[in-house]
Scaffold this motif. Structure first.
Motif, PDB file in Angstrom:
ATOM      1  N   ALA A   1       0.830  -1.204   0.000  1.00 29.66           N
ATOM      2  CA  ALA A   1       0.000   0.000   0.000  1.00 29.66           C
ATOM      3  C   ALA A   1       0.865   1.255   0.000  1.00 29.66           C
ATOM      4  CB  ALA A   1      -0.936  -0.010   1.202  1.00 29.66           C
ATOM      5  N   LEU A   2       1.900   1.275   0.838  1.00 26.03           N
ATOM      6  CA  LEU A   2       2.803   2.443   0.872  1.00 26.03           C
ATOM      7  C   LEU A   2       3.519   2.622  -0.458  1.00 26.03           C
ATOM      8  CD1 LEU A   2       4.333   2.028   4.449  1.00 26.03           C
ATOM      9  CD2 LEU A   2       2.730   3.796   3.695  1.00 26.03           C
ATOM     10  N   LEU A   3       3.924   1.506  -1.077  1.00 22.21           N
ATOM     11  CA  LEU A   3       4.614   1.587  -2.359  1.00 22.21           C
ATOM     12  C   LEU A   3       3.706   2.165  -3.443  1.00 22.21           C
ATOM     13  CD1 LEU A   3       7.164   0.981  -4.015  1.00 22.21           C
ATOM     14  CD2 LEU A   3       6.251  -1.320  -4.420  1.00 22.21           C
TER      15      LEU A   3
ATOM     16  N   THR B   1       4.240   5.747  -5.271  1.00 22.34           N
ATOM     17  CA  THR B   1       4.382   5.813  -6.732  1.00 22.34           C
ATOM     18  C   THR B   1       3.347   6.753  -7.334  1.00 22.34           C
ATOM     19  OG1 THR B   1       5.214   3.538  -6.746  1.00 22.34           O
ATOM     20  CG2 THR B   1       4.430   4.441  -8.836  1.00 22.34           C
ATOM     21  N   GLY B   2       2.103   6.666  -6.856  1.00 25.19           N
ATOM     22  CA  GLY B   2       1.060   7.563  -7.360  1.00 25.19           C
ATOM     23  C   GLY B   2       1.368   9.022  -7.083  1.00 25.19           C
TER      24      GLY B   2
ATOM     25  N   TYR C   1       3.517  17.782  -2.531  1.00 25.45           N
ATOM     26  CA  TYR C   1       3.772  16.452  -3.076  1.00 25.45           C
ATOM     27  C   TYR C   1       5.117  15.883  -2.611  1.00 25.45           C
ATOM     28  CZ  TYR C   1      -0.287  16.368  -6.218  1.00 25.45           C
ATOM     29  OH  TYR C   1      -1.557  16.332  -6.730  1.00 25.45           O
ATOM     30  N   PRO C   2       6.242  16.623  -2.713  1.00 27.18           N
ATOM     31  CA  PRO C   2       7.513  16.053  -2.231  1.00 27.18           C
ATOM     32  C   PRO C   2       7.498  15.739  -0.741  1.00 27.18           C
ATOM     33  CG  PRO C   2       7.922  17.949  -3.640  1.00 27.18           C
ATOM     34  CD  PRO C   2       6.454  17.920  -3.369  1.00 27.18           C
ATOM     35  N   MET C   3       6.827  16.555   0.045  1.00 28.41           N
ATOM     36  CA  MET C   3       6.750  16.279   1.479  1.00 28.41           C
ATOM     37  C   MET C   3       6.001  14.974   1.743  1.00 28.41           C
ATOM     38  SD  MET C   3       5.905  20.153   2.799  1.00 28.41           S
ATOM     39  CE  MET C   3       5.674  19.614   4.487  1.00 28.41           C
TER      40      MET C   3
ATOM     41  N   ALA D   1       8.190  12.027   0.583  1.00 23.75           N
ATOM     42  CA  ALA D   1       9.244  11.727   1.561  1.00 23.75           C
ATOM     43  C   ALA D   1       8.675  11.006   2.777  1.00 23.75           C
ATOM     44  CB  ALA D   1       9.944  13.021   1.978  1.00 23.75           C
ATOM     45  N   LEU D   2       7.503  11.433   3.240  1.00 27.21           N
ATOM     46  CA  LEU D   2       6.880  10.793   4.401  1.00 27.21           C
ATOM     47  C   LEU D   2       6.507   9.350   4.100  1.00 27.21           C
ATOM     48  CD1 LEU D   2       5.626  10.901   7.232  1.00 27.21           C
ATOM     49  CD2 LEU D   2       3.537  11.822   6.190  1.00 27.21           C
ATOM     50  N   VAL D   3       5.890   9.121   2.941  1.00 28.78           N
ATOM     51  CA  VAL D   3       5.444   7.767   2.589  1.00 28.78           C
ATOM     52  C   VAL D   3       6.631   6.823   2.442  1.00 28.78           C
ATOM     53  CG1 VAL D   3       4.357   6.393   0.769  1.00 28.78           C
ATOM     54  CG2 VAL D   3       3.268   8.490   1.557  1.00 28.78           C
ATOM     55  N   PHE D   4       7.675   7.250   1.750  1.00 30.28           N
ATOM     56  CA  PHE D   4       8.812   6.363   1.532  1.00 30.28           C
ATOM     57  C   PHE D   4       9.662   6.212   2.795  1.00 30.28           C
ATOM     58  CE2 PHE D   4       7.891   7.073  -2.993  1.00 30.28           C
ATOM     59  CZ  PHE D   4       7.955   5.753  -3.427  1.00 30.28           C
ATOM     60  N   THR D   5       9.621   7.172   3.692  1.00 31.43           N
ATOM     61  CA  THR D   5      10.270   6.985   4.996  1.00 31.43           C
ATOM     62  C   THR D   5       9.562   5.894   5.784  1.00 31.43           C
ATOM     63  OG1 THR D   5      10.999   9.298   5.063  1.00 31.43           O
ATOM     64  CG2 THR D   5      10.910   8.106   7.153  1.00 31.43           C
ATOM     65  N   LEU D   6       8.234   5.938   5.804  1.00 27.53           N
ATOM     66  CA  LEU D   6       7.474   4.877   6.454  1.00 27.53           C
ATOM     67  C   LEU D   6       7.711   3.531   5.779  1.00 27.53           C
ATOM     68  CD1 LEU D   6       4.055   6.709   7.045  1.00 27.53           C
ATOM     69  CD2 LEU D   6       5.825   6.195   8.745  1.00 27.53           C
TER      70      LEU D   6
END
Length: 529
Positions: free
Chosen positions: A137-139, A143-144, A391-393, A396-401
């Motif tokens: 789900a995070l991936l 990506t979206g 969007y970048p914030m 960054a949050l999603v891929f950190t998680l």
């Protein structure tokens, strides 16, 4: 059939006018557009334009639609230029990359492989299982959001430069078509192009390309060794695999030889999302209306132009000569001069075509160029916009998680559940029987043994169905177990212990086990005040 008085002028020539009134056939869509844009009334072309017999009414519904509802087949003219050269380099590098990705291995695993049958997904050296719902789900969310961010910055750069549909269609199948049938707008050369045999002979080449492309596509879902067995083995040895290959080959053949640009216009939802993904500062392919309008060839051109001036056109100063090359070169059949449209894939062919015309006329290039709506209105380009910052914030949050969850995944995933049936059973010897289920997912690439034990309950007896539990690579096993505890161990009908699971590579997992039983006789009953 239009009368001579309503016929459209030849491309590049201004319409003849007279001091007397003249009747020109204008479609309802043109009239509606002219009512909202009076400044473009003089540029409206009659519905009987020779370069395109499709009316604006049909084009407003679908760019590949004729007046009678039949399909308008598009054969775009190739426009050489700086952007085509860059796209060609990028496209052939991507084709090589698409082929190589399933062959590259990281940590003994394919770089990208979505093994649906085995329910194992390998991405950049990491293996994801169906139980990794949070990771997947995070991936997907990350990506979206990345696609949304790139679209807000650069428009449909993915569609025009990197989408496999565009890459294979414009740089593999259309070049084959031009080789066998000739390029539109150019004299045909050789026996193939002049005899008409090329129209038939191109299909075996299409089929061979579709066959190779089908294997490239399947390499992302089937192991390369299995795919090689399908290719070189007898179809009788693997009828299912042979059927899958033939089915995918037929789908590729249908797509690139028949459906073509309809995938981008009709099927793909990405184009319909542009109205919410773009803003006035997004970089897109735009026609400079202020510079190009009104359209038509300039009169009194320096250098000895002896053409007589046309009455009523002395004030034409726009750089657009209405040559329609930007229309004939478009792979989706639109007119970029009508503004941003859903069908535009930002392929930049109209830029190369228009730049070539401007260069021949000695005028500055860029009548059609990469720009934004705000820039066309004379406003400065703003990079610090809410969506461009948010969007970048979020990415960054999603891929950190995603990274934190991925790093915390161990050798196995363990889940302890209560057993099926009654919550507990009283035995004749006074002990209480509870059943539990232990689900273990082996995340390693080799078979592994896992041991299950119980602690924290004095005198308890633990009877797993199997110990140790042997689990194959990537497999999941649920093993039942019985827990027998003395009735005196329960307080208020509950007792707690710990389930210990150990495995390879010093794997250890502890889970709290809550047991249910009767209330003890010595327990004082609560009294309500």
């Amino acid at each position: 059939m239009s009368s001579p008085s309503s016929a459209a002028p030849a491309p590049g020539k201004p319409p003849a006018s007279s001091t007397t009134s003249a009747t020109v056939s204008v479609s309802p869509a043109d009239a509606a557009r002219a009512s909202t844009r009076p400044d473009r009334l003089s540029s409206i072309a009659p519905t009987t334009s020779p370069h395109n017999d499709q009316s604006d009414e049909a084009r407003s519904v679908l760019s590949t639609l004729n007046d009678d509802g039949s399909r308008r087949w598009i054969q775009p003219k190739l426009s050489e230029g700086r952007f085509l050269t860059r796209r060609r380099i990028v496209a052939y590098l991507l084709i090589a990359l698409f082929v190589a990705l399933p062959l590259i291995h990281v940590n003994g695993k394919p770089l990208i492989m979505l093994d649906v049958v085995a329910r194992r997904f390998h991405l950049f050296g990491a293996t994801f299982l169906p139980t990794d719902t949070l990771l997947l789900a995070l991936l997907l969310v990350g990506t979206g959001l990345t696609i949304f961010w790139l679209t807000a910055l650069f428009g449909r750069v993915w569609c025009g430069w990197a989408c496999p549909q565009t890459v294979y269609m414009e740089f593999l199948y259309r070049p084959i078509e031009r080789l066998f049938e000739g390029s539109p707008g150019r004299a045909r050369k050789g026996w193939l192009q002049t005899s008409g045999a090329g129209k038939l002979l191109k299909y075996p080449i299409y089929l061979a390309c579709s066959f190779a492309l089908a294997h490239t596509f399947l390499a992302y879902f089937v192991s390369w060794d299995q795919l090689r067995h399908w290719v070189f083995g007898s179809p009788l040895d693997h009828p299912v695999g042979f059927g899958v290959v033939m089915l995918v080959t037929g789908a590729m053949m249908f797509d690139f030889s028949y459906f073509r640009e309809q995938v981008c216009i009709v099927v793909c939802p990405y184009g319909r999302m542009q109205s919410v993904l773009l803003d006035r500062h997004s970089l897109i392919v735009r026609y400079d209306q202020k510079r190009g309008e009104p359209r038509g060839r300039k009169q009194g051109k320096p250098g000895g132009d002896l053409a007589l001036p046309v009455l009523g056109t002395a004030d034409r100063t726009g750089d657009c000569v209405d040559c329609h090359l930007c229309v004939t070169t478009c792979p989706t059949g639109i007119d970029i001069r009508n503004g941003l449209q859903m069908e535009c894939v930002n392929c930049t062919q109209c830029i190369d075509a228009c730049d070539a015309v401007m260069t021949k006329l000695g005028r500055p290039r860029g009548l059609i160029r990469y720009s934004s709506t705000a820039a066309m209105e004379g406003k400065p380009l703003s990079m610090l916009r809410p969506r461009v910052v948010l969007y970048p914030m979020l990415i960054a949050l999603v891929f950190t998680l995603f990274t934190l969850v991925l790093l915390n995944t161990g050798v196995a995933d363990v889940t302890v559940m209560r057993g099926l049936g009654p919550p507990f059973t009283m035995l004749e010897d006074g002990r209480v029987l509870n059943t539990v289920r232990v689900k273990i997912v082996n995340r390693t690439d080799a078979p592994a043994e896992f041991r299950i034990a119980l602690s924290g309950l004095d005198g308890a007896e633990f009877k797993p169905l199997a110990d140790p539990v042997l689990i194959k690579a990537g497999e999941m096993v649920t093993t039942p177990a019985q827990v027998l505890v003395s009735g005196s161990a329960f307080k208020r009908g509950h007792a707690e212990g710990q389930i210990l699971i150990s495995g390879p590579k010093n794997f250890s997992y502890t889970s709290t086990l809550s047991l249910m039983g009767p209330h003890t006789a010595a327990e004082p009953k609560e009294t309500r005040p």
